[in-house]
Scaffold this active site. Structure first.
Site, PDB file in Angstrom:
ATOM      1  N   SER A 149       0.786  -1.155   0.021  1.00 30.85           N
ATOM      2  CA  SER A 149      -0.130  -0.038  -0.004  1.00 30.85           C
ATOM      3  C   SER A 149       0.921   1.477   0.079  1.00 30.85           C
ATOM      4  O   SER A 149       1.532   1.515  -0.960  1.00 30.85           O
ATOM      5  CB  SER A 149      -0.845  -0.029   1.307  1.00 30.85           C
ATOM      6  OG  SER A 149      -2.023   1.160   1.109  1.00 30.85           O
ATOM      7  N   ASP A 305      -5.935   1.811  -4.134  1.00 32.99           N
ATOM      8  CA  ASP A 305      -6.939   1.347  -3.175  1.00 32.99           C
ATOM      9  C   ASP A 305      -7.485   2.744  -2.505  1.00 32.99           C
ATOM     10  O   ASP A 305      -8.897   2.901  -1.935  1.00 32.99           O
ATOM     11  CB  ASP A 305      -7.035   0.228  -2.359  1.00 32.99           C
ATOM     12  CG  ASP A 305      -5.872   0.221  -1.216  1.00 32.99           C
ATOM     13  OD1 ASP A 305      -5.160   1.314  -1.263  1.00 32.99           O
ATOM     14  OD2 ASP A 305      -5.823  -0.740  -0.455  1.00 32.99           O
TER      15      ASP A 305
END
Length: 575
Positions: A149, A305
């Site tokens: 991430s 995301d």
């Protein structure tokens, strides 16, 4: 320093022929040069947290490498065979822009194929939400994405998805961990069956874009789309592979990409952190927006995301929205669109998490739709969709800059959310308004909720112990009054208890156990303490609110709420 025997026992295993020469040499080098680093590499095994398994790359049980991922994949292979006996197993694998993501993805594919499992491997880097989509689209039993991430460049990670497209949740995650822990490194089968590995790309892109268009377009006039000027930055990540094409297909042509951040690069050279939660990460995009007079800025993290958003305030100045604000704006827009189209059947719901703004509950009540709340992490929202098949999920999010539109993707999805935001901004501008003005209208209608986050980094063994002690102190000596307001309720999700501080009555919490404490004050203030599941941090979430009788009084009420948050933080000795 002396190295503990249990760590030496682990180290000695990594010096056996089960590990390649390069790995053994790397371990020996660390033994010689830095015993402290050796301890950090081996003092524990990497664990599954809210976002899967994530850590620094390097040799050792507490590091991301060929062997820790190989062991996890061997365990998952065994677990899949037990879970789906006699079925022809299929998995999908994606990876992001980080160092070694592509090679680690191939290692994972090799282990699956060596165990007789069909693999669909993306031929190039792709956003995480596309992997979630692909699992269901290809009827896979599981999926893996290699990503850390928004963590620093030295990190990588391994997210596991189940056949519903959502990440693993209890009891499956614990069952899988038990299987993995029982495996010896010499049991990992690294010998691939290339016939079982199929590379995928454009066909899945096309299907995913079609799905996003269906979920996030709402009859916006083409003239409004043409008038909207958007600055977009992928922050050196994967979203550049999809978002420009998606926006073009949706009819948005006035898109300006930050050129210095457009190329995927695991070093993330232009930012201190590739995290759209950090204001600095969007500074180049905001500078470009000011240069060209853009209406909105959108930036996504490396695996696409999460998304950060900036819009122009009442004075025309680019202003960053926080995750709670974007969540409220998007949810309200979806609810209003569903209402206008007459789509409500009485079984719809929206969702969020225990650390996010309570304002989202006000929206659910106003539109008479269901509201479900879960622990931190979108895997819990995905679980709601799976657990309530007769109910329709509209949308939902959490404070950490993630949002999910509809149920085709079962994880936070910055790709589809970017399109939704463009639709919202275009429609608002065409009516002489803006997203900022729309947000103020919501505060006037539902109350002004102001949130703030403090994230304290505590690295390594000592840091983990410090975080544990902070949570222990808050549990053993709960605060009874904060900033002159009585504490009325303390929820302890680790003990599954809700303590009424006035009556001493204890109720049982129904959500799964988690290391989270929430204090509720008499004036509606909410304070959460939670160690991160993916980073060496402890986070404190603050939510305060007051009525806003007129938009003209926004600044005055905001100053009052800011002062309240500041006083609470000082009283709790967090700064």
């Amino acid at each position: 320093m002396d190295i503990k025997q249990d760590i030496l026992d682990k180290v000695n295993i990594w010096l056996t022929p089960a590990f390649d020469t390069a790995t053994q040499d790397a371990v020996k080098e660390i033994m010689t040069s830095s015993p402290k680093e050796l301890e950090e590499c081996f003092y524990k095994n990497l664990e599954f947290g809210t976002g899967g398994m994530r850590g620094i790359m390097g040799p050792g049980t507490n590091r991301i490498n060929k062997y820790t991922l190989g062991k996890a994949t061997q365990g998952l292979s065994d677990y899949l065979k037990t879970s789906f006996p006699g079925e022809e197993l299929k998995v999908a694998i994606a990876y992001d822009c980080r160092h070694n993501s592509d090679t680690l993805a191939k290692v994972v594919a090799d282990v699956f194929s060596a165990n007789g499992i069909k693999v669909y491997l993306f031929s190039e880097l792709r956003p995480t939400p596309e992997l979630s989509f692909a699992v269901r689209h290809l009827n896979c039993h599981a999926g893996i994405v290699l990503t850390a991430s928004h963590n620093p460049p030295e990190y990588n990670g391994y997210k596991v998805y189940w056949q519903d497209g959502g990440q693993l949740v209890p009891p499956q995650d614990k069952e899988l961990i038990d299987v993995i822990e029982a495996i010896d490194y010499n049991q990992i089968n690294f010998q691939p069956n290339e016939n079982l590995i199929e590379y995928i790309s454009n066909d899945i892109d096309t299907a995913f874009i079609r799905s996003s268009l269906q979920a996030a377009t709402f009859n916006t006039a083409q003239e409004a789309k043409d008038e909207l000027k958007v600055v977009f930055t992928p922050l050196h990540g994967t979203s550049v592979t999809l978002i420009p094409d998606l926006l073009e297909d949706a009819g948005y042509s006035n898109i300006h990409i930050v050129s210095d951040q457009a190329k995927p690069d695991g070093n993330f050279p232009t930012v201190k952190s590739p995290n759209p939660e950090e204001p600095e990460a969007l500074s180049m995009a905001i500078a470009l927006a000011d240069e060209i007079g853009a209406d909105i800025v959108v930036g996504t993290d490396p695996d696409s995301d999460r998304l950060g958003v900036a819009v122009r305030n009442g004075n025309g100045i680019m202003t960053l929205l926080n995750g709670n604000q974007t969540m409220v704006l998007m949810t309200h827009f979806l609810l209003e669109q569903w209402k206008q189209k007459g789509l409500f059947k009485g079984n719809e719901f929206i969702a969020s998490t225990i650390v996010s703004t309570p304002m989202i509950m006000e929206l659910a009540s106003a539109y008479n739709v269901g509201f479900k709340v879960g622990l931190t992490g979108f895997k819990w929202i995905a679980k709601m969709i799976k657990d309530f098949p007769n109910e329709k999920f509209i949308g939902g999010g959490e404070e950490s800059f993630g949002y999910m539109v509809g149920d085709e993707v079962r994880d936070k999805d910055a790709v589809t959310s970017t399109l939704l935001l463009c639709e919202m901004a275009a429609q608002a501008k065409s009516k002489g308004s803006s997203l900022y003005q729309e947000m103020l209208k919501l505060y006037e209608q539902y109350g002004f909720y102001k949130e703030y986050l403090i994230s304290l980094t505590k690295k390594g063994i000592d840091g983990a112990a410090e975080i544990q002690q902070m949570m222990l102190d808050l549990r053993n000596n709960p605060l009874k009054e904060i900033n002159g307001e009585s504490v009325v309720m303390v929820e302890d999700y680790k003990a599954s208890t809700a303590l009424n501080m006035f009556t001493n009555e204890v109720e049982e919490l129904t959500l799964p156990k988690s290391d989270v404490l929430i204090y509720y004050l008499a004036d509606g203030t909410k304070i959460c303490a939670r160690p991160s599941g993916t980073e060496p941090k402890i986070k404190f979430y603050f939510s305060v609110n007051e009525p806003l009788d007129s938009i003209n009084n926004f600044k005055e009420v905001e100053a009052s709420l800011d002062a309240k948050i500041k006083n609470i933080i000082e009283e709790m000795n967090l700064i």
